[in-house]
Design a protein around this motif. Structure first.
Motif, mmCIF file in Angstrom:
data_model
loop_
_atom_site.group_PDB
_atom_site.id
_atom_site.type_symbol
_atom_site.label_atom_id
_atom_site.label_comp_id
_atom_site.label_asym_id
_atom_site.label_seq_id
_atom_site.Cartn_x
_atom_site.Cartn_y
_atom_site.Cartn_z
ATOM 1 N N THR A 1 4.699 5.536 16.014
ATOM 2 C CA THR A 1 5.735 6.438 15.509
ATOM 3 C C THR A 1 5.390 6.881 14.089
ATOM 4 N N ASP A 2 6.208 7.741 13.537
ATOM 5 C CA ASP A 2 6.090 8.151 12.138
ATOM 6 C C ASP A 2 7.277 7.628 11.328
ATOM 7 N N LYS A 3 7.924 6.586 11.803
ATOM 8 C CA LYS A 3 9.122 6.076 11.146
ATOM 9 C C LYS A 3 8.823 5.296 9.867
ATOM 10 N N LEU A 4 7.675 4.654 9.778
ATOM 11 C CA LEU A 4 7.339 3.897 8.571
ATOM 12 C C LEU A 4 6.850 4.878 7.519
ATOM 13 N N THR A 5 7.515 4.893 6.379
ATOM 14 C CA THR A 5 7.236 5.881 5.340
ATOM 15 C C THR A 5 6.746 5.209 4.064
ATOM 16 N N GLY B 1 9.641 8.185 0.860
ATOM 17 C CA GLY B 1 10.269 8.569 2.118
ATOM 18 C C GLY B 1 9.453 9.531 2.953
ATOM 19 N N LEU B 2 8.204 9.745 2.572
ATOM 20 C CA LEU B 2 7.336 10.656 3.321
ATOM 21 C C LEU B 2 6.545 9.892 4.381
ATOM 22 N N PRO B 3 6.395 10.473 5.563
ATOM 23 C CA PRO B 3 5.581 9.806 6.591
ATOM 24 C C PRO B 3 4.122 9.749 6.162
ATOM 25 N N LEU B 4 3.450 8.681 6.540
ATOM 26 C CA LEU B 4 2.035 8.530 6.209
ATOM 27 C C LEU B 4 1.217 9.556 6.978
ATOM 28 N N ARG B 5 0.120 10.018 6.371
ATOM 29 C CA ARG B 5 -0.693 11.030 7.062
ATOM 30 C C ARG B 5 -1.811 10.402 7.851
ATOM 31 N N LEU C 1 4.437 -7.643 13.095
ATOM 32 C CA LEU C 1 4.088 -7.048 14.389
ATOM 33 C C LEU C 1 4.957 -5.833 14.694
ATOM 34 N N TYR C 2 6.232 -5.923 14.318
ATOM 35 C CA TYR C 2 7.119 -4.770 14.480
ATOM 36 C C TYR C 2 6.594 -3.591 13.661
ATOM 37 N N TYR D 1 0.826 -1.206 0.000
ATOM 38 C CA TYR D 1 0.000 0.000 0.000
ATOM 39 C C TYR D 1 0.864 1.262 0.000
ATOM 40 N N GLY D 2 1.938 1.249 0.741
ATOM 41 C CA GLY D 2 2.834 2.400 0.819
ATOM 42 C C GLY D 2 3.768 2.522 -0.373
ATOM 43 N N GLY D 3 3.689 1.596 -1.314
ATOM 44 C CA GLY D 3 4.530 1.657 -2.504
ATOM 45 C C GLY D 3 5.864 0.952 -2.361
ATOM 46 N N LYS D 4 6.098 0.315 -1.241
ATOM 47 C CA LYS D 4 7.351 -0.402 -1.017
ATOM 48 C C LYS D 4 7.185 -1.853 -1.467
ATOM 49 N N THR D 5 7.192 -2.040 -2.784
ATOM 50 C CA THR D 5 6.907 -3.360 -3.343
ATOM 51 C C THR D 5 8.037 -4.361 -3.091
ATOM 52 N N LYS D 6 9.278 -3.898 -3.056
ATOM 53 C CA LYS D 6 10.391 -4.826 -2.807
ATOM 54 C C LYS D 6 10.332 -5.404 -1.397
#
Length: 81
Positions: free
Chosen positions: A69-73, A77-81, A60-61, A33-38
């Motif tokens: 947190t806002d670490k998962l982008t 590289g943008l934080p999710l809103r 789970l992590y 969903y976030g575009g991180k297909t790899k």
């Protein structure tokens, strides 16, 4: 175009959390969903090769990271809103 520090992704954090909760993140749906297909594909592969144990821990992590947190982008590289 310059990305400011206040920029947020067009992807919603609540949707990513919902996708992560479906199977405790073990299938990597939230990463796709976030575009991180790899990393999503790698998580899916690890899920099946390890009979779910490593994929479940990684998922789970990611779930806790998304919730607290806002670490998962997203892929940009943008934080999710």
């Amino acid at each position: 175009m310059t990305i400011s520090e206040n920029s947020k992704s067009l992807k919603k954090k609540s949707t990513a959390i919902f996708l992560c909760l479906i199977a405790f993140g073990a299938f990597g749906l939230h990463r796709f969903y976030g575009g991180k297909t790899k990393s999503g594909g790698f998580l899916l592969l690890i899920r099946f090769l390890s009979a779910g144990s490593i994929g479940l821990i990684w998922g789970l992590y990611d779930l806790f990271t998304l919730m607290f947190t806002d670490k998962l982008t997203d892929a940009d590289g943008l934080p999710l809103r």
